[in-house]
Design a protein around this motif. Structure first.
Motif, PDB file in Angstrom:
ATOM      1  N   LEU A 195       0.997   6.238   0.542  1.00 50.10           N
ATOM      2  CA  LEU A 195       2.122   7.121   0.275  1.00 50.10           C
ATOM      3  C   LEU A 195       3.378   6.672   1.014  1.00 50.10           C
ATOM      4  N   THR A 196       3.230   6.127   2.205  1.00 49.77           N
ATOM      5  CA  THR A 196       4.382   5.633   2.957  1.00 49.77           C
ATOM      6  C   THR A 196       4.706   4.195   2.565  1.00 49.77           C
ATOM      7  N   ARG A 197       3.658   3.361   2.470  1.00 55.20           N
ATOM      8  CA  ARG A 197       3.813   1.957   2.045  1.00 55.20           C
ATOM      9  C   ARG A 197       2.724   1.648   1.025  1.00 55.20           C
ATOM     10  N   CYS A 198       3.151   1.213  -0.141  1.00 52.66           N
ATOM     11  CA  CYS A 198       2.224   0.854  -1.223  1.00 52.66           C
ATOM     12  C   CYS A 198       2.439  -0.619  -1.536  1.00 52.66           C
ATOM     13  N   GLY A 199       1.442  -1.434  -1.247  1.00 49.69           N
ATOM     14  CA  GLY A 199       1.549  -2.859  -1.513  1.00 49.69           C
ATOM     15  C   GLY A 199       1.364  -3.157  -2.993  1.00 49.69           C
ATOM     16  N   VAL A 200       2.198  -4.053  -3.508  1.00 51.65           N
ATOM     17  CA  VAL A 200       2.149  -4.454  -4.910  1.00 51.65           C
ATOM     18  C   VAL A 200       2.171  -5.983  -4.940  1.00 51.65           C
ATOM     19  N   GLY A 201       1.114  -6.582  -5.466  1.00 52.56           N
ATOM     20  CA  GLY A 201       1.043  -8.038  -5.542  1.00 52.56           C
ATOM     21  C   GLY A 201       0.640  -8.477  -6.934  1.00 52.56           C
ATOM     22  N   VAL A 202       1.294  -9.499  -7.437  1.00 49.79           N
ATOM     23  CA  VAL A 202       0.999 -10.018  -8.779  1.00 49.79           C
ATOM     24  C   VAL A 202       0.626 -11.488  -8.657  1.00 49.79           C
ATOM     25  N   VAL A 203      -0.510 -11.829  -9.257  1.00 53.74           N
ATOM     26  CA  VAL A 203      -0.935 -13.222  -9.290  1.00 53.74           C
ATOM     27  C   VAL A 203      -1.322 -13.603 -10.708  1.00 53.74           C
ATOM     28  N   ASP A 204      -1.168 -14.879 -11.014  1.00 54.26           N
ATOM     29  CA  ASP A 204      -1.714 -15.459 -12.237  1.00 54.26           C
ATOM     30  C   ASP A 204      -2.975 -16.193 -11.825  1.00 54.26           C
ATOM     31  N   ALA A 205      -4.039 -16.001 -12.588  1.00 56.97           N
ATOM     32  CA  ALA A 205      -5.319 -16.613 -12.247  1.00 56.97           C
ATOM     33  C   ALA A 205      -5.930 -17.290 -13.451  1.00 56.97           C
TER      34      ALA A 205
END
Length: 180
Positions: free
Chosen positions: A10-20
């Motif tokens: 709720l305070t910090r939401c990590g968002v990561g995008v990778v191509d695999a």
């Protein structure tokens, strides 16, 4: 396959995008969505949900990998994580994207080989796997990428497409073609 990894908070939401492709993974994007603790809850949820929806629109993932909510001693923390997880699940469903949940120990084991690894070890392995100059900061960013990598390397990563309708599979194929 493009994977959107989410470390819900709720305070910090990590968002990561990778191509695999197989075990080869490449960084596409990483971010941390933030909300202030002094904001009204509905505004905080709206801020994070808007960021997740924007990431889906911008990156057009084939799958969403989400860290499974686990029992903690801090009920407020668990509630925030659960609320954000619900918003992520809703955003993915609205866009016809399959979601897989991964436990923290499953993610740690996938990227470090040890299910009890600490955040420093996870960050270092994410840096190494993605050939980055430095460890993504804060830890929520590295965790989101670790979740995406875990999904890419999971036996389940091939299954979500089979669960989609023919129209959803056609849409995903068109999206992948448009990224080339």
């Amino acid at each position: 396959m493009r994977i959107l990894g989410i470390d819900p908070g709720l305070t910090r939401c990590g968002v990561g995008v990778v191509d695999a492709e197989g075990r080869a993974v490449r960084l596409v994007a990483v971010d941390v969505l933030r909300s202030a603790a002094d904001e009204p809850l509905e505004q905080r949820l709206h801020r994070i949900a808007s960021g997740v929806e924007a990431a889906i629109v911008e990156h057009r993932p084939d799958a969403v990998a989400l860290e499974r909510v686990f029992a903690q001693h801090n009920v407020r923390s668990v509630m925030g994580v659960a609320q954000i997880s619900g918003l992520v699940l809703r955003a993915a469903a609205a866009n016809g994207i399959a979601v897989e949940l991964h436990t923290p120990s499953e993610v740690k084991a996938a990227v470090t080989g040890y299910g009890q690894a600490d955040k420093r070890q996870v960050g270092a392995m994410v840096q190494r796997i993605l050939a980055l100059e430095s460890v993504p900061k804060p830890a929520d960013a590295a965790d989101a990428l670790a979740i995406a990598i875990c999904h890419a390397w999971s036996a389940r990563s091939a299954a979500p497409t089979a669960a989609l309708t023919p129209a959803q599979r056609a849409w995903q194929a068109a999206e992948r073609a448009s990224r080339r």
